[in-house]
Design an enzyme around this catalytic site. Structure first.
Site, short mmCIF file in Angstrom:
data_model
loop_
_atom_site.label_atom_id
_atom_site.label_comp_id
_atom_site.label_asym_id
_atom_site.label_seq_id
_atom_site.Cartn_x
_atom_site.Cartn_y
_atom_site.Cartn_z
N THR A 69 32.10 34.42 46.17
CA THR A 69 32.69 33.08 46.31
C THR A 69 34.07 33.03 47.01
OG1 THR A 69 33.53 32.96 44.07
CG2 THR A 69 31.45 31.80 44.64
N SER A 107 42.47 30.68 43.84
CA SER A 107 42.44 31.67 42.60
C SER A 107 42.93 31.35 41.34
CB SER A 107 42.77 33.08 43.04
OG SER A 107 44.30 33.18 43.05
N CYS A 136 40.05 28.23 40.11
CA CYS A 136 38.85 28.34 40.24
C CYS A 136 38.25 29.56 39.31
CB CYS A 136 38.19 28.39 41.69
SG CYS A 136 36.36 28.93 41.78
N THR A 185 36.99 32.49 41.56
CA THR A 185 37.77 33.08 42.64
C THR A 185 38.92 34.05 41.96
OG1 THR A 185 37.28 31.17 44.04
CG2 THR A 185 39.10 32.53 44.66
#
EC number: 3.4.25.2
Length: 180
Positions: free
Chosen positions: A8, A165, A168, A171
């Site tokens: 992702t 990052s 999420c 990520t």
């Protein structure tokens, strides 16, 4: 537990005559297991003149990369034509319609999102993001593009992914940036 393998968050931007695309390195098995932290989700295609990045099923993305590169060759590097032809084939083929991935493709002048439902989307503001952290990266990118115009396209791409990052869980911060 789901056994689907997903990768992702891709972000692409054109800024001050330069283009950059960034992707994180995380590949997730189902909803709970990180399988890989250093995946390369952004690739150079067509003699390094085109960048392509994927979000979604890893195996499906490789199929789409291959098909898109074939379309680029067929249409002499014409990004828009190759993307439209891929989207039409993707939408019209019963087996391809089952693929679970999205692509961002870009050259020095265009950014496009290609989806399996047949859409080819041109972003209004020369930046776009896809994947589970896409909305976070897109928000960060828009703020940077409006308020930190001194940053390069590469720096904007990196920082946008870094913000994603931090928010999420799908990520990570193993970010790879490719430039045109």
């Amino acid at each position: 537990m789901s056994t689907s393998i997903h990768a992702t968050t891709i972000f692409a931007v054109q800024h001050n005559g330069h283009a950059a695309m960034a992707g994180d390195g995380q590949v997730t098995l189902g909803e709970q297991v990180i399988m890989k932290q250093t995946a390369r989700k952004v690739r150079r295609l067509y003699n390094d003149k085109v960048l392509a990045g994927f979000a979604g099923s890893v195996a499906d993305a490789f199929t789409l990369f291959e098909k898109f590169e074939t379309k680029l060759q067929q249409f002499s590097g014409n990004l828009e034509r190759a993307a439209v032809e891929l989207a039409q084939e993707w939408r019209g083929d019963k087996q391809l319609r089952q693929l679970e991935a999205m692509l961002i493709v870009m050259d020095e002048t265009s950014i496009l999102v290609v989806s399996g439902t047949g859409e080819v989307i041109v972003p209004d503001d020369n930046l776009i993001a896809i994947g589970s952290g896409g909305n976070y990266a897109l928000s960060a990118g828009r703020a940077l593009k409006r308020n930190a115009t001194h940053l390069s396209a590469s720096e904007m791409a990196y920082e946008s992914l870094k913000v994603a990052s931090d928010i999420c869980v799908f990520t990570n911060d193993r970010i790879i940036v490719e430039n045109l």
